[in-house]
Structure formats: structure tokens, C-alpha cells
Design a protein around this motif. Structure first.
Motif, short mmCIF file in Angstrom:
data_model
loop_
_atom_site.label_atom_id
_atom_site.label_comp_id
_atom_site.label_asym_id
_atom_site.label_seq_id
_atom_site.Cartn_x
_atom_site.Cartn_y
_atom_site.Cartn_z
N THR A 8 1.11 -1.51 0.08
CA THR A 8 -0.35 -0.26 0.11
C THR A 8 0.81 1.04 0.03
N ASP A 9 0.36 2.39 -0.51
CA ASP A 9 0.80 3.78 -0.47
C ASP A 9 0.24 4.38 0.40
N MET A 10 -0.61 3.72 1.37
CA MET A 10 -0.60 4.49 2.04
C MET A 10 -0.62 4.85 3.51
N ALA A 11 0.14 5.76 4.26
CA ALA A 11 0.71 5.88 5.66
C ALA A 11 0.47 5.40 6.53
N ASP A 12 -0.93 6.24 6.54
CA ASP A 12 -1.79 5.71 7.86
C ASP A 12 -2.04 3.99 7.90
N GLU A 13 -2.04 3.78 7.13
CA GLU A 13 -2.57 1.73 6.33
C GLU A 13 -0.98 1.59 6.82
N ARG A 14 0.04 2.00 6.26
CA ARG A 14 1.10 1.15 7.38
C ARG A 14 1.70 0.98 8.03
N VAL A 15 1.12 2.47 9.24
CA VAL A 15 1.08 2.46 10.72
C VAL A 15 0.56 1.33 11.43
N ASP A 16 -1.19 1.24 10.47
CA ASP A 16 -1.81 0.11 10.91
C ASP A 16 -1.04 -1.50 11.15
N ILE A 17 0.01 -1.76 9.91
CA ILE A 17 0.16 -3.23 9.85
C ILE A 17 1.28 -3.18 10.74
N TYR A 18 2.51 -2.30 10.44
CA TYR A 18 3.20 -2.57 11.38
C TYR A 18 2.94 -2.52 12.53
N LYS A 19 1.89 -2.05 13.55
CA LYS A 19 1.48 -1.82 15.45
C LYS A 19 0.85 -3.01 14.96
N LYS A 20 -0.45 -3.72 14.14
CA LYS A 20 -0.97 -4.91 13.80
C LYS A 20 0.44 -6.20 13.99
N VAL A 21 1.96 -6.20 13.13
CA VAL A 21 2.99 -7.46 12.94
C VAL A 21 3.57 -7.34 14.45
N ASN A 22 3.81 -6.21 14.94
CA ASN A 22 4.71 -6.13 16.50
C ASN A 22 3.99 -6.25 16.97
N ASN A 23 2.49 -5.58 17.70
CA ASN A 23 1.89 -6.12 18.66
C ASN A 23 2.20 -4.94 19.28
N LEU A 24 1.80 -3.69 18.31
CA LEU A 24 2.36 -2.25 19.46
C LEU A 24 1.20 -1.49 19.51
N THR A 25 0.92 -0.57 20.32
CA THR A 25 -0.02 0.27 20.74
C THR A 25 0.27 2.14 19.55
N GLU A 26 1.64 1.76 19.84
CA GLU A 26 2.24 3.08 19.27
C GLU A 26 3.44 2.99 18.25
N VAL A 27 3.62 3.77 17.40
CA VAL A 27 5.64 3.63 17.15
C VAL A 27 6.31 4.84 17.68
N ASP A 28 7.11 4.64 17.68
CA ASP A 28 8.31 5.79 18.28
C ASP A 28 8.87 5.92 17.14
N GLY A 29 8.68 7.54 17.22
CA GLY A 29 8.81 7.88 15.76
C GLY A 29 8.01 8.71 14.87
N ILE A 30 6.84 7.86 14.98
CA ILE A 30 5.66 8.54 14.55
C ILE A 30 4.46 8.93 15.65
N LYS A 31 3.86 10.33 14.68
CA LYS A 31 3.01 10.82 15.46
C LYS A 31 1.30 11.19 14.42
N ILE A 32 0.61 10.11 15.36
CA ILE A 32 -0.78 10.54 14.53
C ILE A 32 -1.97 11.13 15.19
N GLU A 33 -2.98 12.04 14.20
CA GLU A 33 -3.72 12.65 15.00
C GLU A 33 -5.32 12.50 14.13
N THR A 34 -6.40 11.84 14.43
CA THR A 34 -7.67 11.70 13.61
C THR A 34 -8.42 12.70 13.71
N ASN A 35 -9.07 13.48 13.47
CA ASN A 35 -10.35 14.58 13.21
C ASN A 35 -11.23 14.00 12.20
#
Length: 306
Positions: free
Chosen positions: A9-36
Motif C-alpha cells: 500500500t502507498d497509504m501512510a496510515d495503513e502502513r502504520v496500522d500494519i506495522y503496529k499489528k505485526v509487532n503488537n504495538l499500540t504506537e510506533v516510536d517516531g510516528i505521531k498520529i492524530e484523527t479528526n
């Protein structure tokens, strides 16, 4: 140790979700996310802050703003205006308000292949002013920003790397900022034609479909490059993997397949189906491209007037 991921995927938010799921994380060091949540759309801001975040999701350091739009094919005029206004606001945030800065709008893709025709179609709707400022100044306001545009085609039809064409134009006419528009790949069919991603990190044509070309970004052009993209395709193995993932989540499936990671399942499916060169797009892609290209062009035109 955190695991590396395969990103289809080219989508940054999808990549964050994939990375968190694979590594069983709730957040990724070095990445800030905000949803409105806005009226008719949801905006997600992903900011890659450092090299750790960049390595985690294989995206350049910078800002990635995603607008996910409900019922994009059936927007009322007022709803469309809200989407266009928000898109314009984000673009202005990234390019600034200095109207002395000249803009090159770059429509990437192949006009003859509908899922890849977003960029050229947007270029057709952008309000061009450079020629007027150069040859008929009396016809435009003195504060008018210089805007030019090009749809350079693709390597297979021109024989020239897009990055070579763009760098030649930038150097020749001294453009200050590039706004590049391209079709993207997503990991979910539900986001096709409904999501707009805007970033200040440039773009790598073909990255989402495993056909990476040389990047078009500040490193290669020495000027800011704003990228606007909309996902129009999902590869077949990703769709199958997503379906199996949901199935395993709802049904008691036994055997090695259910115990495999999402990436392992993806590779098993891709090898089994031999789907490396197959991408899937909505059956109404012609209508979708027409609609979203007009929304993007309106957002660009409005932002360049501010």
C-alpha cells in the motif's frame, strides 16, 4: 526485536496500522498520529518524525494527511464544497501563502489506463496562468500566482524516466514548488476512490504496485514537492489475504494457515495464485476517476488563489 513488514500500500496510515499489528504495538516510536472527524469525511494526520519512524513504515520523514470521504460518488454540492475547502486548506498549509512562488502541477500516470489516469485528468482541469503572466499581464490580477502543468506520460510510452522530464522542466523554467498527482495502491477495497492522501515528501511513481521509478521529491529536484494521491487499485493477493484474515477472525480455522502471520499468509496466497502482476480496481472506476479528479483540481485551484 520489531519485525519488518511487507507493505502493499502507498497509504501512510495503513502502513502504520500494519506495522503496529505485526509487532503488537499500540504506537510506533517516531510516528505521531492524530484523527479528526469532519462533516462527511475523516482526516488522519500521520507525521513521521525521525529515522526510526521512517524505517518502520518505509516512508520519508514528513507529513501525510489522509482524507477519507463518505459516499464520494453521491456528494451534495455543500458536502463537496466542504471536502474541497479542507483539501485546499491542507495544500496551503504545505505550500505556504506566498503567491510569488511559482507552481508546476504534475499529472503522473497513463491517460489511456483508467485507474492510472487521475494525474492527467486533474491537469486538464487546473487553471493555468504562467502563459498569461508572461505574454498578457493585462488580463490577470497583479497578485496572480504563476501556475503551469504537464502530464508527462509513462516510461513505457515515452522511453524517458518521468523524473528526467520533470527535472529538466524545473531547471529550465525555475519552478519554486511542484504539486504531483498520482494514483495509489491501498490494502483495502473500501478505500478505493474514497481517500485522498496529501504529503510534503514527494512521490515515487509505481511504488505501490512494485514498479518503483526514481523518486520525485525535494532531494531529486531541490525544491519542495507536494504529493496528492488517491488509491485506485488493490492487488489480488491483498484482497484474498484480507478476506482470509476476516474469516479466521470469525471462524475456527485449523492448520498451519491460521497460525501463520499476515505477511506469511500474503506470500502463500500470492505464490498460490501467481498474482504478482494482477491489480483489482472498482467496476465503476470511470465514474470514480471523473469525480475525484474534479474534486482534486478544484482543491488545487482554490489553494493557489489563496
Amino acid at each position: 526485536m520489531e519485525k519488518n513488514c511487507i507493505f502493499n500500500t502507498d497509504m501512510a496510515d495503513e502502513r502504520v496500522d500494519i506495522y503496529k499489528k505485526v509487532n503488537n504495538l499500540t504506537e510506533v516510536d517516531g510516528i505521531k498520529i492524530e484523527t479528526n472527524k469532519g462533516e462527511g469525511f475523516v482526516t488522519t494526520n500521520v507525521e513521521v518524525l525521525n529515522e526510526n519512524g521512517s524505517r518502520a513504515i518505509s516512508k520519508e520523514i514528513g507529513k501525510y494527511i489522509t482524507m477519507e470521504i463518505e459516499d464520494i460518488k453521491y456528494l451534495e454540492d455543500e458536502d463537496e464544497k466542504r471536502v474541497v475547502d479542507e483539501l485546499s486548506r491542507v495544500i496551503v498549509e504545505l505550500i505556504g501563502k506566498d503567491t510569488k512562488k511559482s507552481i508546476l502541477v504534475l499529472g503522473l500516470g497513463n491517460i489511456n489506463v483508467t485507474p492510472d489516469a487521475l494525474g492527467p485528468k486533474v491537469v486538464n482541469e487546473v487553471e493555468i496562468t504562467r502563459h498569461l503572466l508572461n505574454f498578457a499581464k493585462e488580463l490577470v490580477d497583479s497578485n496572480t500566482r504563476s501556475v503551469c502543468a504537464i502530464a508527462p506520460g509513462v516510461l513505457g510510452t515515452t522511453g524517458i524516466e518521468t523524473s528526467e522530464i520533470v527535472s529538466s522542466i524545473v531547471n529550465k523554467i525555475n519552478v519554486d514548488i511542484v504539486i504531483a498527482i498520482d494514483s495509489l495502491a491501498s490494502q483495502s477495497v473500501n478505500r478505493l476512490g474514497k481517500t485522498i492522501q496529501i504529503s510534503n515528501t514527494g512521490i515515487t511513481p509505481g511504488a505501490g504496485v512494485n514498479n518503483k521509478r526514481e523518486g520525485i521529491n525535494e532531494k531529486t529536484l531541490n525544491i519542495p514537492v507536494i504529493a496528492i494521491g488517491i488509491p485506485t487499485v488493490v492487488d489480488m493477493a491483498t484482497i484474498t489475504n484480507e478476506t482470509v484474515d476476516k474469516m479466521i477472525g470469525n471462524v475456527n480455522v485449523s492448520g498451519n494457515f491460521s497460525d501463520a502471520s499476515k505477511e506469511e499468509r500474503y506470500n502463500m496466497i500470492a505464490n498460490l495464485l501467481n498474482t504478482e502482476n494482477y491489480m483489482v480496481t472498482p467496476k465503476d472506476i470511470d465514474d470514480v476517476i471523473d469525480i475525484v479528479s474534479k474534486i482534486v483540481s478544484k482543491g488545487i485551484n482554490l489553494s493557489l488563489q489563496n
